[in-house]
Write an enzyme that holds these catalytic residues in place. Sequence first.
Site, PDB file in Angstrom:
ATOM      1  N   ASP A  89       7.742  14.623 -24.525  1.00 46.86           N
ATOM      2  CA  ASP A  89       8.254  14.322 -23.182  1.00 46.86           C
ATOM      3  C   ASP A  89       9.771  14.207 -23.241  1.00 46.86           C
ATOM      4  O   ASP A  89      10.365  14.061 -24.320  1.00 46.86           O
ATOM      5  CB  ASP A  89       7.633  13.039 -22.641  1.00 46.86           C
ATOM      6  CG  ASP A  89       8.056  11.812 -23.439  1.00 46.86           C
ATOM      7  OD1 ASP A  89       7.877  11.826 -24.677  1.00 46.86           O
ATOM      8  OD2 ASP A  89       8.559  10.845 -22.839  1.00 46.86           O
ATOM      9  N   GLU A 151       7.209   8.843 -24.601  1.00 48.79           N
ATOM     10  CA  GLU A 151       8.105   7.963 -25.343  1.00 48.79           C
ATOM     11  C   GLU A 151       9.282   7.521 -24.494  1.00 48.79           C
ATOM     12  O   GLU A 151       9.742   6.382 -24.596  1.00 48.79           O
ATOM     13  CB  GLU A 151       8.594   8.678 -26.608  1.00 48.79           C
ATOM     14  CG  GLU A 151       9.365   7.794 -27.580  1.00 48.79           C
ATOM     15  CD  GLU A 151      10.849   7.664 -27.289  1.00 48.79           C
ATOM     16  OE1 GLU A 151      11.484   6.756 -27.839  1.00 48.79           O
ATOM     17  OE2 GLU A 151      11.378   8.478 -26.487  1.00 48.79           O
TER      18      GLU A 151
END
Length: 452
Positions: A89, A151
């Site tokens: 991400d 994250e």
Amino acid sequence: MTTAAKVDALMDGLRADLERLAAIPSVAFPGFPAEPVREAHDLLVGLLRDAGVERVESIDLPGTAPVIFGEIPPPDPDAPTVLLYSHYDVQPPGDEKLWLSPPFEPTPVEGGLRARGIADDKSNVIAHLGMLRAYEGRPPVGVKIVFEGQEEYGSPFDDYPPSDPERFACDAMVIADLGNLRPGTPTLTTALRGAAEVVVEVRTLDEPRHSGEFGGAAPDALIVLLTALSTLHDVQGDVAVAGLRREEWRGTTYTEEEFRELAGVRDGIPLIGSGSLGERLWSGPAITVIGLDAPGVEHAASAVVPYARAKLNLRFHPRQDAKEAQAALVDHLRSLRPLGVPLTVTPGDTGPGYRASTGGPAYRAALTALREAWGEEASYIATGGSIPLVNGLARAAPDAEVLLFGAQDCMCNLHAPNERVLFSELRNTVVAMCAFVREYAAGFRPGAGESA
């Protein structure tokens, strides 16, 4: 064929896969679509299987994007196991007008590519894949792969590994969510500063009152708050809160010129604090006012302000307890009575720091590997940023050595407009990953290991 030659032969394919991955807007923040995150997940699952990882699955936890978990068994019972971590991400692009090219259109720059998330952390995902390809899916160590999908926003996965220690059991882990101090300088990050938040607020009046009629006696909440905030630093700009740990930094750090350029400090504006930059940034505390509730200038009324609030971000020594550090700041603020007015102080979230042990066989292998890849000895740095999962993984595998290195560099504009990665750093990181598993296998059990 040497390790470097094998990696050079793989670079065109790795670059193409990096472009494919970076073109996917895998932002896992609220308000962004979930489909691109899943698309990036599916692409990586396919790439892992193509690289020879037969066991690939997803860890689906409530409230977070899926975590990719892969595993290659050790080639023999005496070989070590290495866990490889990165995340797929990315940060939101922010104001796209500040980008020189669309943030999710990977665009060539001198020596590399520009795109959101291409350095943080998709280059490191690709570096892990590059190592697996160099060994054709049969590295000289067992491998566990953890590619996280949320994250950047924060995830319940941070606390999950200790609840499933067998899954994450390993002898060493490579956390590839950072990189070099500067391009061309091989770097191991050995410490992460912890973080805590505190909100302080002041209410002095029931509602605003005319500043001409009441100013001078009626207590101005904003002045009270600013008076309190002014006590957090001394005249040099060093943190003046008792109980926050600070030590000399003995590793490598930026030059002042590098730091001024990286931080965008304007000409004629001095840096704050005393001591080395490493001490100010990594082994000492920092307090930043990250939010302020007060009337805006454009629409300000001529009135005494009845209410003001600030949110503070505290960064503290890697080995200081998070609650202890936060309590030091809370106690300092609660002890104040600026202009005789009490403050309301509310502690918020905390995140622990981390300090790695650096004397084991994995660190010796990493130093050899980084020297092989970059042609010079590695430097040691810390970071003021936090990677919460590091502590979770370390609790799950408390005897494992933790290594933090990767393909980013501190000039790559991560989390900022025009983020970029350099092909030289990606290539050298793949070489270092290959050399690390080779050297670690040989040092862990002499005679083991294959040549990539």
